[in-house]
Write a protein that holds these residues in place. Structure first.
Motif, short mmCIF file in Angstrom:
data_model
loop_
_atom_site.label_atom_id
_atom_site.label_comp_id
_atom_site.label_asym_id
_atom_site.label_seq_id
_atom_site.Cartn_x
_atom_site.Cartn_y
_atom_site.Cartn_z
N GLY A 67 87.90 -14.34 16.88
CA GLY A 67 88.91 -16.00 17.20
C GLY A 67 87.49 -16.28 18.28
O GLY A 67 87.95 -18.62 18.12
N ASN A 68 87.10 -15.46 18.47
CA ASN A 68 86.39 -16.76 19.22
C ASN A 68 84.61 -16.06 19.31
O ASN A 68 84.08 -16.15 20.09
CB ASN A 68 86.35 -16.26 20.64
N VAL A 69 84.32 -16.02 18.14
CA VAL A 69 82.78 -15.61 17.93
C VAL A 69 82.07 -17.55 17.96
O VAL A 69 80.96 -16.95 18.44
CB VAL A 69 82.92 -15.90 16.22
N GLN A 70 82.83 -18.32 18.39
CA GLN A 70 82.11 -19.79 17.73
C GLN A 70 81.59 -20.36 19.45
O GLN A 70 80.39 -20.02 19.61
CB GLN A 70 83.12 -20.75 17.71
N GLY A 71 82.11 -19.33 20.40
CA GLY A 71 81.91 -19.40 21.86
C GLY A 71 81.35 -18.43 22.32
O GLY A 71 80.33 -18.31 22.90
#
Lengths: 247, 247, 247, 247, 247, 247
Positions: F150-154
Motif C-alpha cells: 500500500g505504500n510503494v509510491q512512498g
C-alpha cells in the motif's frame, strides 16, 4: 473546455456533419469549433490528397490552436496528426486514432466500413501505422460513385449496414468502425440496427480529447514528441514559424 | 534519361552534396537535376518537418516533372513519396526506399546510422511503413549538435564510422545504411573503412530510378497507385491542379 | 561487365528464355552468360527440389564465378542464394529477391502469379524469409498440368492475365510479380495488357546486379555474410573447396 | 521402432555424441542408428555450409530411410528438413525443430545458447522460418575459437553455463536451448546447474520422432508436403531418383 | 508414470472420450486418470467459460497433482495452463499447446477444425497467445447446434471431414488439428479419410507429457515459471494454499 | 453514472488508492464504488494469481454489476476482462487496456514501469494479447522486495522516476505507463517530474468507461462478445448462473 476540429478538406457540408456530431457527443461545458480547409479536395481517398490535407490542417492548427485546449484532425487517416502532436503544446488526436482506441475498448477485432474502394489502401496503411493490424478483421467499402459527399449517409445507408453485417458474419468482426468524416453521426442513427458495437470517429475523438485534457499528462519534453528542435527555416507562413520557434 | 532529385529542404549545401553523388552514380547518358525546396527547414528530423517537406516536394514535382523520366525525393524518410507515386505519370522513389532496397540485396539485416538522436523515431517509422522491421538490426545516431549541416561528413566522419562498427559488432548488422541526405556520398568516401557493405541513399535512388525507367513496367491504372480520382478541389497551386486533373 | 545467370534446373528451353530476357534487359556493355544445371529436375516446385537446385547452383557458381562480376540464381525461390552470398567474392542475387525489390519500388502490396498450385507454399516461405509478408497481397497460380515448361507463356498466357486481374481486383495488389523462370520475359510481352506495374524476375535481377556492381559496396568482412570460416572438410568438389579456402 | 539420425557433417566425434544421447533418451525397444555425412564440413555455422549439409543429408536419407520408421536431421538449423519431409514416406524432424517444440511445451520464451558468434544469424533465421521469433528471448554464443568440436562441452562448459544464466537474468528466458549437435547431452550433464528448464536437441528429436511414429498421423497426400510431383530429371544419384519416383 | 488429465468442464461423456483416447495413446506402463470439473459448463466456447474452467482446473490440480508425474489440462484453449505451469512442481501441458506442437512437427501451416462458430475467436486468441499465428492457415467450424456434446463425432463426422478438406484445398493447410475435447480420438477414427496429417489434442498431450517427464528438464527456479512468490493471501481453498506455500 | 471498480486482490490499502484516484479523475456526477476481492492474494505478479483474481472478479461482477453503468477490473493485466465483456450487459474495461488506450493517444511508443521483476512477463503477455507489442518500447521494473504494497509510491517513488527516465533515454519511449494498481495516482503526484506524458491506469479506466457509457455503442448481439450461449452448467454460484442465463 474548448475543442478545435479541423476538417482538412474543403467540404462545408462535411464540416456541418462533423460539428453536429461533435456537439451531440461533447460533455456539458465543452465548446466545439469546426474549421474547414481553405484549400484542398472534397474528401481524401489517396496518399496524395492526404499530403495536401496534412499541410492544410497544419496551417489551420498553427493559426488557431492558441484559443483551444485540444485539437482534432477531423478526417479519417489522420492527415498531419503525428506532426501536430510534436508541434502543438496541447493534446491532439484524429478521427481514426480515436475510433481505433474506442474499438479496442469494445472488443477484440474490428472491421472498417468505408465509403469508397480506393480509400481502402490508405485506411489499411493507417491501421498499420498504429500497429493494430492484428486487430483488423477487414475493411469493406462501397463500390459506387458518391453523388453527394455531404449525403452519403442518406443515399448509401442501407448499403453500409449490409457491409457491416458481412464484416461480422464473414470476417469475424467484434466491432464496426464507420469510417470517414462523411459518416459522422451515422453510428448514432443506426442505433439498434447493427449486431455489434459501432464506433464513430468524431464522437470518439471529442470524448478522448476531453479525457486527454482532463488527465493533464505531462507534456513531452523529451522523446520523439518533444517540440521540434530549432533550426534555420525559410519561406514558411507566419503561424507555422511561430510553432517552430515556440519556446 | 533525365532524373529530377527534389531536396525537400532549404539547404543548398545539401543539394550540392546530393547532386555531386547523383552525378557520380548515374549511368552514362543520364542527366541529373537537383531542385531545392523554396520553403521549409534546414533538414528533417521530425514528423512535422516531414509534413512540410512533403508539401514542398509535391509542389516542385508538380511543376517540373514533365521534363523528367523519373523523380526522386531526396531526403531520408521519403516525405511525400507515396502521394507522388499516385500523382505523377513517371516512376518515383526516395532515398530511404531506395537505400533499403539496396540493403536487402546485400544482406540479411541492416542498421541505419543517422545524424541526430531525434531523427531515430522518424526513421524507425519509415522502416515500419515499408514493412521491413524484421530486417532492421538497429538505428544508431550521433548525439551532438550539428554545427554545419553541409559538412557533417567532415566534422563527424570518425564518429559515424564508430557507430557503424558498433552496429555490426553489437547489433548483428550485415549491411550499413548511412542515412540522411547530408551524408550523400560518404559511403563512397569510406570505401575500405567499414567491415560490411555500406549503402548510400542518393546513389541507390539514382540507380534504381534508372532501372524503373528501363524496365518500363505498366503504369498503374487500377489499384491504390492509380491516378487520383477526379473530385472537386479549391485553392490549390496550378501545377497541383494539373496533376489532379491529368487524364 | 559480365553477369552469370545460373539456371539451377535442367531445362535448356527455360535457360533460353532466361538468356533472351537477360540480354534484352541488360545495359549496353553488359555481357550475359547462362548456365544450366547438369543435374536436377525440370523446374522447382518443392523444398526438396530446391535443395537439389541449391547444390547444383553452388557447384556451377564455384566453378565459374571467377570470370564474372556478379552471379544470379535464375530460379524463383532463389535456391542457394544466401549461401552463395557468403561464399562468393562478388555480388549475388536471385530472381525472387530481385523481383521483390522491384515490386517494393513500384507500389505498396504485390501479388505473385505462379505456374502451379504446388509451388505456392514454397513461394510463400520465400517471401517470409525476406520479411516481406506484410507486403504480400496474395499468391495465385495456374491449376492445370504444364504440358511444356518451355512454353507456359504461349499455352497459359491468357490464364495468367486473368489471375493477375483477380489479384488486383480481389486481393488489393498494387504490383504483379510474374513468378518462375518459365515466365521470363512475359511482363514485357504483356505490356499494356495488365492494370498495374508488372515485374519480371530476370530483368530485375540483371538490372539490380548491374547496380550492385556499379555501387561497389564494401565487401562483407564481418557479419553473417563474411567469408565462411575455415574448418576441416572432406569429400567436396574441388571448386567448392576453393571457395571454402579462399583468403 | 528404428530411428535414423543423420549427421550432415563429417565429424565422427560429434556423431558419437549424438548417438550416445539418442540412446540414453530413446524408449525401450527403440533402436538408434547414426550416419555421418561422407562429404561436407566439420560443423555448420553458415548458410553455405547448411546448403552442403542439406544435400549430404538428402543423399543419406534417400539411400537408407527404408530401414527406418523415422528420420532425424541431426544438426541445428535442420538442413534439408523441409525437403525430406516432402520426399520421405516416414516422419522426419530435426534438432532445432524438435528442441523448439520442447521449449514451447516448457515455458513462454526461450533463449538459444550456441557455440560460435557466426552461427547466430543462421539460428535466428531458423527460428524465424518456424515462425517463433516472438518466443525467442535471445541468442547468446561463445566468442572464442573451438579447439576441438568433439569436446566443446568439456572445454567450454562453464562458459556455456554463464551464457545461459545471462539469458535468464538479462533477457527474460524461461527455457534454455543448448544448440548445436556438439552440445548433445550437455543438458543432462548440467542437471541441477541451471535455473530454468534446459532443452537438448537430440533427446527432443528422438522422443518427438517416437511420438510421430506412434500417433501415426495420416500421410500427406495433398498440401505442400505431399510427395514431389513427377517431372523430368537428370543426373541425380539413384537413391534420390527412387525418392522422386516413389508412387 | 502416472498422468492426470483434468477435464475443466462438467461433461462426463467428454471425460470418457478423453480417457479412452488417452489410454489408447499412452506408452506401456503409463497410467491415466481423468477428473471432471465439479463445477462449470458443458463445454467451453467463450472467454468467460474459460475463466471458470481455469479456476476449476486449478482446484483439481492443486488437490490431486501430488499423485501424478504430469498434469494435462484436457480442453482446447488450455484454460489455466500458464498458471498451473508456475504453480505445480511437475510438467503441465494442455490439448491446444500439445496439438500445435504436433502440428508444427508435421508440416508448415495448420488449420483448426472446430465444433462451433462461437469457439473460433477463443481458439484464434489461443493460437496468438502461443505466437503461432503465422503458421495458422485457417479456423473452420461447424455451424449448427450440437445436440449431444458427447456424440459430436457420430452426429457431425462427415461435416467435419468436409471442413478439413476445405482447409487443405482452399486455405493451404498442411496439417489439420481436430479441436475440442469432444473430438478426442476422431483423428484415429478418420485414419485414411483425410488428405493430410491430422492431429488429436489428447493423444498429443499424453505423448508430449510423457516426453517432458522422461527428459526431466531442470525445474524452473528463476524466470517467469518459477514458483509463485510468497505473499499474503486470504480465503483460498486449502489445496491452492498448499501450492502457494510450497517451498 | 455509477462505476464499479473491482480490485481482484485482497489488499484494502490498494483499494483505497484505487478509490481515491478514481474519484479525483471522474467527471462531475459520476459515482465510484470499489470492491475488494473476498479471496485471493495481496497483488498479482503471476499467471496463477491472475487466474485466481479473474475468478474473484467474475464473482464480484456477477453479484454487483446490476447497480452500475460500467465495470472496471482494477488490476493491471486485466484478469477476467475478456470474459466479463462477454457476460455483462454493460461496458467493461481494465487498468491495462485503458492505460494502453491512453498511451496510444499520446505518442508512438510507450514503456511500462512496474513494481517487480516477476511481474514483467505477465505484463508483456498482456500487451501482446492486445496486439500492441510493436508500440511497446520496454518494460522496466523495481528489483527489490516490496515492504508494503500500500505504500510503494512512498517507499520507491524515486526509484520509479529513475526507471521512467531510462525508458525515455535508453529505450525510446514517448509515453510512460505507471503500471500496477499500487501505483494508482502516482502519475498525478509526479506531475512535472517526468520528461514525457505519463499514464495512470485507474484514471484512464474511469474516463474511458465514462466515454463508453456516453457513446452508448450498440451491445454485442453477434460476434465473439455476444452473450455466452446457453448450455448445461453445474455447481456455479448463483450470481454467475444469473449471468449465464440472462436473456
Amino acid at each position: 473546455m474548448r475543442l478545435l476540429l479541423i476538417n482538412p478538406n474543403i467540404s462545408d457540408s462535411v464540416s456541418d456533419l462533423i460539428g453536429a456530431e461533435a456537439r451531440r457527443s461533447a460533455s456539458p461545458g465543452t465548446e466545439i469549433e469546426v474549421l474547414t480547409a481553405p484549400f484542398g479536395v472534397a474528401y481524401i481517398e489517396t496518399r496524395f490528397e492526404a499530403l495536401i490535407g496534412a499541410y492544410a490542417a497544419a496551417q489551420l492548427a498553427a493559426e488557431h490552436h492558441e484559443r483551444f485546449d485540444a485539437v482534432i484532425v477531423a478526417a479519417f487517416g489522420d492527415p498531419g496528426l503525428g506532426g501536430l502532436r510534436e508541434a502543438l503544446p496541447c493534446p491532439v488526436t484524429g478521427l481514426t486514432e480515436a475510433a481505433l482506441a474506442s474499438a479496442c475498448l469494445l472488443g477484440g477485432r474490428f472491421s472498417i466500413v468505408a465509403i469508397s474502394q480506393r480509400i481502402k489502401a490508405w485506411y489499411r496503411e493507417t491501421v498499420q501505422h498504429y500497429g493494430l493490424e492484428s486487430r483488423l478483421a477487414s475493411i469493406r467499402a462501397l463500390d459506387e460513385p458518391l453523388a453527394d459527399i455531404g449525403n452519403v449517409q442518406g443515399n448509401q445507408g442501407e448499403a453500409l449496414v449490409a457491409l457491416a453485417e458481412r464484416c461480422v458474419r464473414e470476417d469475424g468482426a467484434d466491432v464496426i468502425v464507420l469510417a470517414g468524416a462523411p459518416l459522422a453521426g451515422l453510428a448514432r442513427t443506426l442505433a439498434g440496427r447493427l449486431p455489434v458495437p459501432t464506433v464513430d470517429g468524431v464522437s470518439s475523438a471529442v470524448r478522448h480529447a476531453e479525457t486527454l485534457v482532463r488527465l493533464r499528462p505531462q507534456r513531452a519534453l523529451q522523446g520523439s514528441y518533444a517540440p521540434v528542435p530549432r533550426k534555420p527555416h525559410r519561406g514558411l507562413p507566419a503561424p507555422i514559424v511561430r510553432l517552430l520557434e515556440r519556446p
